[in-house]
Design an enzyme around this catalytic site. Sequence first.
Site, mmCIF file in Angstrom:
data_model
loop_
_atom_site.group_PDB
_atom_site.id
_atom_site.type_symbol
_atom_site.label_atom_id
_atom_site.label_comp_id
_atom_site.label_asym_id
_atom_site.label_seq_id
_atom_site.Cartn_x
_atom_site.Cartn_y
_atom_site.Cartn_z
ATOM 1 N N ARG A 27 0.821 -1.218 0.000
ATOM 2 C CA ARG A 27 0.000 0.000 0.000
ATOM 3 C C ARG A 27 0.851 1.262 0.000
ATOM 4 O O ARG A 27 0.468 2.278 0.591
ATOM 5 C CB ARG A 27 -0.943 0.042 1.213
ATOM 6 C CG ARG A 27 -2.064 -0.974 1.187
ATOM 7 C CD ARG A 27 -3.255 -0.431 0.403
ATOM 8 N NE ARG A 27 -4.278 -1.443 0.248
ATOM 9 C CZ ARG A 27 -5.418 -1.474 0.939
ATOM 10 N NH1 ARG A 27 -5.667 -0.540 1.816
ATOM 11 N NH2 ARG A 27 -6.298 -2.411 0.725
ATOM 12 N N ARG A 31 -3.304 6.594 1.228
ATOM 13 C CA ARG A 31 -3.801 7.841 1.822
ATOM 14 C C ARG A 31 -2.854 8.531 2.783
ATOM 15 O O ARG A 31 -3.067 9.690 3.136
ATOM 16 C CB ARG A 31 -5.134 7.568 2.524
ATOM 17 C CG ARG A 31 -6.278 7.482 1.542
ATOM 18 C CD ARG A 31 -7.501 6.896 2.173
ATOM 19 N NE ARG A 31 -7.226 5.544 2.625
ATOM 20 C CZ ARG A 31 -8.113 4.759 3.213
ATOM 21 N NH1 ARG A 31 -9.309 5.197 3.465
ATOM 22 N NH2 ARG A 31 -7.780 3.536 3.564
ATOM 23 N N ARG A 40 -6.345 11.571 -5.667
ATOM 24 C CA ARG A 40 -7.585 10.858 -5.352
ATOM 25 C C ARG A 40 -8.773 11.816 -5.381
ATOM 26 O O ARG A 40 -9.855 11.480 -5.855
ATOM 27 C CB ARG A 40 -7.415 10.228 -3.972
ATOM 28 C CG ARG A 40 -8.636 9.649 -3.313
ATOM 29 C CD ARG A 40 -8.999 8.308 -3.870
ATOM 30 N NE ARG A 40 -10.010 7.678 -3.051
ATOM 31 C CZ ARG A 40 -11.281 8.080 -2.990
ATOM 32 N NH1 ARG A 40 -11.690 9.091 -3.710
ATOM 33 N NH2 ARG A 40 -12.137 7.449 -2.214
ATOM 34 N N ASP A 77 -6.699 -2.781 -7.429
ATOM 35 C CA ASP A 77 -7.271 -3.407 -6.236
ATOM 36 C C ASP A 77 -7.596 -4.858 -6.534
ATOM 37 O O ASP A 77 -7.870 -5.218 -7.682
ATOM 38 C CB ASP A 77 -8.540 -2.672 -5.784
ATOM 39 C CG ASP A 77 -8.863 -3.006 -4.339
ATOM 40 O OD1 ASP A 77 -8.309 -2.346 -3.447
ATOM 41 O OD2 ASP A 77 -9.635 -3.953 -4.104
ATOM 42 N N TYR A 154 -15.289 -11.421 -0.215
ATOM 43 C CA TYR A 154 -16.015 -10.188 -0.562
ATOM 44 C C TYR A 154 -17.178 -10.482 -1.509
ATOM 45 O O TYR A 154 -18.237 -9.865 -1.416
ATOM 46 C CB TYR A 154 -15.069 -9.172 -1.211
ATOM 47 C CG TYR A 154 -14.039 -8.622 -0.250
ATOM 48 C CD1 TYR A 154 -14.327 -7.517 0.549
ATOM 49 C CD2 TYR A 154 -12.791 -9.222 -0.115
ATOM 50 C CE1 TYR A 154 -13.394 -7.015 1.436
ATOM 51 C CE2 TYR A 154 -11.843 -8.733 0.771
ATOM 52 C CZ TYR A 154 -12.147 -7.626 1.545
ATOM 53 O OH TYR A 154 -11.234 -7.140 2.430
HETATM 54 O O1 CP3 Z 1 0.001 -1.698 -2.466
HETATM 55 C C1 CP3 Z 1 -0.289 -0.784 -3.267
HETATM 56 O O2 CP3 Z 1 0.145 0.392 -3.136
HETATM 57 C C2 CP3 Z 1 -1.089 -1.118 -4.504
HETATM 58 C C3 CP3 Z 1 -2.482 -0.897 -4.432
HETATM 59 C C4 CP3 Z 1 -3.422 -1.792 -3.632
HETATM 60 C C5 CP3 Z 1 -4.656 -1.323 -3.157
HETATM 61 N N1 CP3 Z 1 -5.346 -2.371 -2.639
HETATM 62 C C6 CP3 Z 1 -5.132 0.085 -3.261
HETATM 63 C C7 CP3 Z 1 -6.232 0.534 -2.394
HETATM 64 C C8 CP3 Z 1 -3.346 -3.162 -3.316
HETATM 65 C C9 CP3 Z 1 -2.212 -4.140 -3.536
HETATM 66 C C10 CP3 Z 1 -4.587 -3.505 -2.689
HETATM 67 C C11 CP3 Z 1 -4.922 -4.882 -2.260
HETATM 68 C C12 CP3 Z 1 -6.145 -5.110 -1.467
HETATM 69 N N2 CP3 Z 1 -7.367 -4.514 -1.583
HETATM 70 C C13 CP3 Z 1 -6.255 -6.139 -0.503
HETATM 71 C C14 CP3 Z 1 -5.168 -7.127 -0.150
HETATM 72 C C15 CP3 Z 1 -4.086 -6.543 0.649
HETATM 73 C C16 CP3 Z 1 -4.475 -6.202 2.053
HETATM 74 O O3 CP3 Z 1 -4.320 -5.038 2.406
HETATM 75 O O4 CP3 Z 1 -4.864 -7.135 2.794
HETATM 76 C C17 CP3 Z 1 -7.569 -6.101 0.029
HETATM 77 C C18 CP3 Z 1 -8.136 -6.998 1.109
HETATM 78 C C19 CP3 Z 1 -8.265 -5.086 -0.685
HETATM 79 C C20 CP3 Z 1 -9.706 -4.698 -0.555
HETATM 80 C C21 CP3 Z 1 -9.849 -3.272 -0.204
HETATM 81 N N3 CP3 Z 1 -9.615 -2.208 -1.060
HETATM 82 C C22 CP3 Z 1 -10.226 -2.730 1.043
HETATM 83 C C23 CP3 Z 1 -10.585 -3.545 2.264
HETATM 84 C C24 CP3 Z 1 -10.238 -1.335 0.891
HETATM 85 C C25 CP3 Z 1 -10.660 -0.311 1.907
HETATM 86 C C26 CP3 Z 1 -9.721 -0.272 3.047
HETATM 87 C C27 CP3 Z 1 -9.252 1.090 3.294
HETATM 88 O O5 CP3 Z 1 -8.039 1.228 3.531
HETATM 89 O O6 CP3 Z 1 -10.091 2.015 3.237
HETATM 90 C C28 CP3 Z 1 -9.802 -1.029 -0.403
HETATM 91 C C29 CP3 Z 1 -9.599 0.320 -0.984
HETATM 92 C C30 CP3 Z 1 -8.214 0.672 -1.372
HETATM 93 N N4 CP3 Z 1 -7.423 -0.084 -2.202
HETATM 94 C C31 CP3 Z 1 -7.497 1.858 -1.005
HETATM 95 C C32 CP3 Z 1 -6.251 1.773 -1.661
HETATM 96 C C33 CP3 Z 1 -5.146 2.796 -1.625
HETATM 97 C C34 CP3 Z 1 -8.005 2.993 -0.145
HETATM 98 C C35 CP3 Z 1 -9.198 3.649 -0.773
HETATM 99 C C36 CP3 Z 1 -9.114 5.116 -1.070
HETATM 100 O O7 CP3 Z 1 -8.065 5.710 -1.356
HETATM 101 O O8 CP3 Z 1 -10.207 5.698 -1.062
#
Ligand code: CP3
Length: 349
Positions: A27, A31, A40, A77, A154
């Site tokens: 990640r 944010r 964003r 994602d 999910y």
């Molecule tokens: O690592 C990176 O920088 C690459 C991008 C990346 C994202 N999601 C961007 C993202 C990667 C590799 C993921 C994987 C992901 N997404 C996983 C597996 C890894 C982990 O963390 O366990 C999972 C379970 C998800 C599902 C997901 N997507 C969730 C649960 C959420 C919301 C959680 C939160 O932090 O709000 C997301 C949204 C998401 N995916 C964000 C980002 C940067 C945040 C949303 C935003 O900016 O509005």
Amino acid sequence: MNDRSQSLFMRALRREPTPRRPIWMMRQAGRYLPEYRATRKRAGSFMGLAGNPELACEVTLQPIERYGFDASILFSDILILPHAMGLGLGFAEGEGPYFERPLRSVDDIEALPMPDPNQETGYVMDAVRLIRASLPAGTPLIGFAGSPWTVATYMIEGRGSKDFARAKKLLLAEPVAAQQLMNHLADATAAYLAAQVEAGADALMVFDSWGGALSPTLYREFSLASQQRIVEYLQKHCPDTPIILFGKGCGQHLTSLAATGCSGLGVDWTMDMSEARQRVGDQVALQGNLDPAVLLTTPEVIASETRRVLTSFGDGPGHIFNLGHGITPGVDPEHVTVLVETVKNWKVE
Ligand code: CP3
């Protein structure tokens, strides 16, 4: 051979000696970075960002430019793939992802389409090509997807879950339909990852964020078996591309995961690196495993906890420094600088 094949990250994945340990962060585009929040905001929504190759490229490069990480990861994602199967991905502000049309019956599973990676997820492949062309020539790009089990949670729950009640009930009460779903997701994921390699990804990672929620039996039958299926497909179709498997809460399964034929394993913070290495060290590279909570503390604590991880892995090749899970939104970006400098300066004078 390309410029990236001799990078610290790719060499560490092959467990070749490196002058220092490579570092990147799960990640890393997220944010906690003000420049991410600005892009964003311009995008309007998460899908407006992940669905737009130019903007996805912009945020992928932000942490590379700020910190000089040794690897970049595609901004996307794990839920993009089920979205491409028609489930309708949405993000509720502050509450995380949801699906408009979750799987509610065996019929829903049987009706799932098999997306063509270059059609329904063509925008992801466009982003990979654009990122590859924009990155420094020597910086490797990691493509990724979720594991079938983690993505299925999910798809079945319709959103994030604490107990995975519906998803586990399906595995236990409808094992044939559940296996059909895992195979379908494994095949779709394998094709999706191979297309990312075709578009320019140098390495691949599979996130099994919820593997640790399963009993050992269900884990082997559903999560491990479907990851094995993905690795086998990729070994055939992209034999030169290393694969990293990350299973959160899966320390007890490290030896089974190493036996899939992957090149590297992600380790979360619940196991010492020394212990992980003792179990699998000569078969695969290890990636991890600083507790992301450490980044919420002070520069002194961050430096000493980072050195603890470096020391725990010990000498010898095959360590890619990372967090044990994704960085949390509230982290001070300066704290990441402390982490990166501590790793880069470790034993290098
Ligand atoms: O690592 C990176 O920088 C690459 C991008 C990346 C994202 N999601 C961007 C993202 C990667 C590799 C993921 C994987 C992901 N997404 C996983 C597996 C890894 C982990 O963390 O366990 C999972 C379970 C998800 C599902 C997901 N997507 C969730 C649960 C959420 C919301 C959680 C939160 O932090 O709000 C997301 C949204 C998401 N995916 C964000 C980002 C940067 C945040 C949303 C935003 O900016 O509005």
